[in-house]
Design a protein around this motif. Structure first.
Motif, PDB file in Angstrom:
ATOM      1  N   LYS A 145       0.813  -1.221   0.000  1.00 52.91           N
ATOM      2  CA  LYS A 145       0.000   0.000   0.000  1.00 52.91           C
ATOM      3  C   LYS A 145       0.847   1.272   0.000  1.00 52.91           C
ATOM      4  O   LYS A 145       0.291   2.367   0.010  1.00 52.91           O
ATOM      5  N   ALA A 146       2.154   1.118  -0.007  1.00 54.05           N
ATOM      6  CA  ALA A 146       3.019   2.303  -0.011  1.00 54.05           C
ATOM      7  C   ALA A 146       2.836   3.071  -1.324  1.00 54.05           C
ATOM      8  O   ALA A 146       2.823   2.470  -2.405  1.00 54.05           O
ATOM      9  N   PRO A 147       2.719   4.389  -1.262  1.00 50.09           N
ATOM     10  CA  PRO A 147       2.535   5.181  -2.482  1.00 50.09           C
ATOM     11  C   PRO A 147       3.843   5.491  -3.190  1.00 50.09           C
ATOM     12  O   PRO A 147       3.863   6.232  -4.165  1.00 50.09           O
ATOM     13  N   ALA A 204       4.699  11.169   2.097  1.00 46.88           N
ATOM     14  CA  ALA A 204       3.635  10.297   1.620  1.00 46.88           C
ATOM     15  C   ALA A 204       3.763   8.890   2.202  1.00 46.88           C
ATOM     16  O   ALA A 204       2.783   8.267   2.606  1.00 46.88           O
ATOM     17  N   LEU A 205       5.001   8.399   2.240  1.00 51.41           N
ATOM     18  CA  LEU A 205       5.227   7.076   2.824  1.00 51.41           C
ATOM     19  C   LEU A 205       4.901   7.067   4.307  1.00 51.41           C
ATOM     20  O   LEU A 205       4.247   6.136   4.798  1.00 51.41           O
ATOM     21  N   ALA A 208       1.262   6.625   4.980  1.00 50.39           N
ATOM     22  CA  ALA A 208       0.589   5.452   4.433  1.00 50.39           C
ATOM     23  C   ALA A 208       0.428   4.358   5.484  1.00 50.39           C
ATOM     24  O   ALA A 208       1.197   4.279   6.453  1.00 50.39           O
ATOM     25  N   GLU A 209      -0.548   3.512   5.279  1.00 46.39           N
ATOM     26  CA  GLU A 209      -0.762   2.360   6.154  1.00 46.39           C
ATOM     27  C   GLU A 209       0.077   1.206   5.626  1.00 46.39           C
ATOM     28  O   GLU A 209      -0.031   0.824   4.457  1.00 46.39           O
TER      29      GLU A 209
END
Length: 213
Positions: A145-147, A204-205, A208-209
């Motif tokens: 799920k990391a962007p 962003a990281l 993230a979940e």
């Protein structure tokens, strides 16, 4: 064969005994009694564990786990210490090492790092090597799920590209392997990890979940 999963299990149980049932953990909403109950259910009650994956059975899992958590704490910890029952494949030493090393390492740190005055452990090189192998097997799942793209660099162990860039560029995570494991498994607040990359990508990281959920 050195059984690192077994060693982490015993260290965790010693810590649970030392702290008692009412101390905090890093698992949201769980005290030490709840974490011990979770570990018992995971190995001894497959009829309940299915509730983690089947939503309409989740309520039954929660009720039974609370009941176990509110029972005899010392007995629960003792059952966890003894390991999986003979009918469970995890009672096999090789299966235990594969399936339980990260489970017990992370939960050991969940207890340790929730207490005041904690400090990172200095891990034995053999344990670090096993954790690095286990992390490389699971990293793509943990970071799915990391962007951003993800490159892991473990001190003295090498590098592993866990994810290609997505909406953002690539972030490099550099740390001792135990800290990388904790970060990958969602313990961002306590994992001592260095970041390399664009500031927006790192932000962003961090937002993230990560992990299995």
């Amino acid at each position: 064969m050195t059984r690192h999963a077994r060693s982490e299990r015993l260290l965790l149980c010693d810590e649970l005994d030392r702290l008692g049932p009412d101390r905090p953990t890093l698992c949201e909403g769980w005290q030490t009694r709840d974490l011990a109950a979770h570990l018992l259910v995971r190995e001894n009650r497959p009829d309940l564990s299915v509730g983690r994956f089947v939503p309409f059975l989740g309520g039954h899992l929660d009720r039974e786990q609370r009941r176990i958590a509110n029972g005899d704490y010392a007995a629960v910890v003792d059952r966890v210490r003894r390991g999986a029952p003979a009918w469970n494949p995890m009672s096999n030493a090789k299966v235990d090492e594969i399936t339980n090393l990260i489970e017990f390492f992370v939960h050991h740190e969940d207890v340790r790092r929730a207490q005041a005055g904690w400090a990172p452990r200095e891990l034995a090189p053999q344990l670090e090597g096993k954790l690095w192998s286990a992390l490389r097997r699971s990293a793509r799942l943990m970071f799915r799920k990391a962007p951003t793209g993800i490159v892991l660099i473990a001190d003295g162990r090498g590098r592993y590209a866990a994810k290609l860039p997505d909406a953002h560029g690539t972030v490099v995570l550099r740390a001792p392997v135990g800290e990388l494991v904790l970060y990958a498994y969602g313990r961002k607040g306590v994992a001592r990890v260095g970041f390399e990359g664009d500031a927006d990508d790192i932000a962003a990281l961090q937002g993230a979940e990560l992990g299995i959920s």
